[in-house]
Enzyme design. Structure first.
Site, short mmCIF file in Angstrom:
data_model
loop_
_atom_site.label_atom_id
_atom_site.label_comp_id
_atom_site.label_asym_id
_atom_site.label_seq_id
_atom_site.Cartn_x
_atom_site.Cartn_y
_atom_site.Cartn_z
N GLY A 1 0.81 -1.22 0.00
CA GLY A 1 0.00 0.00 0.00
C GLY A 1 0.84 1.26 0.00
N ALA A 2 0.20 2.40 0.38
CA ALA A 2 0.81 3.73 0.22
C ALA A 2 1.31 3.83 -1.23
CB ALA A 2 1.92 3.97 1.23
N LEU A 3 0.39 3.58 -2.14
CA LEU A 3 0.75 3.40 -3.54
C LEU A 3 1.28 4.69 -4.17
CD1 LEU A 3 -2.26 1.17 -4.70
CD2 LEU A 3 -0.04 0.45 -3.80
N HIS B 1 4.24 1.66 -8.12
CA HIS B 1 3.27 0.56 -8.05
C HIS B 1 2.34 0.59 -9.27
CE1 HIS B 1 3.96 1.31 -3.58
NE2 HIS B 1 4.23 0.02 -3.68
N GLN C 1 14.76 -9.04 -3.71
CA GLN C 1 13.45 -9.66 -3.50
C GLN C 1 12.96 -10.35 -4.78
OE1 GLN C 1 10.02 -7.70 -1.36
NE2 GLN C 1 9.39 -7.22 -3.43
N SER D 1 9.31 5.40 -3.57
CA SER D 1 9.15 4.45 -2.48
C SER D 1 8.11 4.99 -1.51
CB SER D 1 10.49 4.27 -1.75
OG SER D 1 10.27 3.67 -0.50
P1 AMP Z 1 5.97 -2.52 -1.69
O1 AMP Z 1 4.59 -1.93 -1.56
O2 AMP Z 1 7.06 -1.59 -1.30
O3 AMP Z 1 6.07 -3.88 -1.08
O4 AMP Z 1 6.19 -2.73 -3.27
C1 AMP Z 1 5.31 -3.50 -4.02
C2 AMP Z 1 5.92 -3.75 -5.37
O5 AMP Z 1 6.15 -2.52 -6.04
C3 AMP Z 1 7.28 -4.45 -5.28
O6 AMP Z 1 7.39 -5.41 -6.31
C4 AMP Z 1 8.26 -3.31 -5.48
O7 AMP Z 1 9.50 -3.71 -6.00
C5 AMP Z 1 7.49 -2.45 -6.48
N1 AMP Z 1 8.00 -1.07 -6.45
C6 AMP Z 1 8.08 -0.26 -5.37
N2 AMP Z 1 8.64 0.92 -5.72
C7 AMP Z 1 8.92 0.83 -7.04
C8 AMP Z 1 9.53 1.71 -7.99
N3 AMP Z 1 9.98 2.92 -7.64
N4 AMP Z 1 9.66 1.28 -9.26
C9 AMP Z 1 9.23 0.05 -9.63
N5 AMP Z 1 8.66 -0.83 -8.78
C10 AMP Z 1 8.50 -0.45 -7.50
#
Ligand code: AMP
Length: 297
Positions: A45-47, A51, A170, A202
């Site tokens: 979340g916190a998209l 995402h 990951q 992020s």
């Molecule tokens: P998270 O919500 O941080 O667990 O991320 C969920 C998915 O989004 C994971 O596969 C992350 O690698 C991907 N993700 C997060 N930030 C980015 C970004 N800046 N660019 C590409 N993918 C991302």
């Protein structure tokens, strides 16, 4: 609480929202009978646009896209990080609607970790993959990630699952998990989305102060600098250079900078043909831990 939830659910016009494993499984069974292909994007979340890029890609390649939002406690080895992890379901639903995501799965902790399963983590040997870099500084993190992703895969049973290269280690670990468990799921890597000044998007960026946010692009700047020296300088010379630049910058505490092979994640001492090196970094900026990486080419 109940009212607030109804209000959120009403916000979603086209997005179907499920909180329970049984209800999403029942729904997906009907879709599978109709031979609909399913793309899956697991998130916490916190998209943000990073995402959304995954969801947009999944939309292009599948009949239906499922996004999950679950802040997974077993992958946090720092209680404060878990407590302070940004959460904004209302905004997330609006984001998901804006990219025509079909289904949101947003379970609570009891649903994903019932009492009797609380202590049960996935038992899988990742060899060296989960011991280095993130694994070294966040012990147990990847077993937590693999546990929740495996649970989600069993619920959603997607054809394809999308993971960002932002969390490169990951991505490699999930690929290994799918291979070891022989899960018929294609893992699709998605490139890193960045802010205009280079900072990798992020959810944690929201926790940076104004000053910290201004300083944050330093990480990507150094990654670009490191890439410029490839292959003129050796991996260890580049590493020394980056470590020195960090020691001169008071804003950051560098956790690691490693140049590794992008398939095996083995640390590189010299350049050889057939390698695809990637430089990975983790650094603390104030109370926020940031990670990033760059493929060296
Ligand atoms: P998270 O919500 O941080 O667990 O991320 C969920 C998915 O989004 C994971 O596969 C992350 O690698 C991907 N993700 C997060 N930030 C980015 C970004 N800046 N660019 C590409 N993918 C991302």
């Amino acid at each position: 609480m109940f009212r607030a939830k109804i209000y959120l659910w009403l916000l979603a016009e086209n997005l179907k929202i499920f909180e329970e494993i049984k209800s999403i499984r029942d729904f997906l069974k009907v879709c599978s009978a109709k031979k609909k292909s399913v793309g899956f994007v697991p998130t916490m979340g916190a998209l943000h646009e990073g995402h959304l890029a995954l969801i947009k890609k999944a939309k292009k390649e599948n009949d239906l896209v499922v996004c999950s939002i679950f802040v997974n406690p077993t992958q946090f080895n720092n209680k404060e990080d878990l407590a302070k992890y940004p959460r904004d379901l209302k905004k997330d639903i609006e984001f998901l609607e804006s990219v025509n995501c079909d289904i949101l799965f947003v379970p609570n902790e009891k649903e994903m970790y019932p009492e009797d399963e609380k202590e049960k983590l996935l038992k899988l040997d990742f060899g060296n993959l989960d011991k280095i870099m993130e694994g070294k500084f966040r012990p147990g993190h990847f077993i937590g990630v693999a546990t929740i992703v495996n649970k989600l895969f069993r619920i959603v049973e997607p054809d394809k699952a999308y993971f960002g290269e932002k969390d490169y280690q990951q991505l490699i670990i999930i690929k290994k998990m799918v291979e070891k468990l022989k899960q018929p799921i294609q893992i699709i890597p998605c490139s890193i989305k960045r802010e205009k000044d280079g900072l990798a998007m992020s959810s944690r960026n929201a926790r940076l102060t104004k000053e910290e946010r201004k300083a944050a692009p330093f990480i990507y700047m150094l990654l670009k600098e490191a890439e410029k020296f490839y292959p003129v300088l050796s991996p260890s010379k580049i590493k020394n250079l980056v470590e020195k630049r960090f020691s001169e910058n008071k804003n950051f505490i560098l956790e690691y900078f490693e140049i590794v092979d992008s398939s095996t994640l083995i640390s590189l001492n010299k350049w050889e043909k057939m390698q695809n090196p990637i430089a990975c970094i983790a650094a603390h900026l104030g109370k926020v831990r940031l990670i990033d990486n760059i493929k060296m080419q």
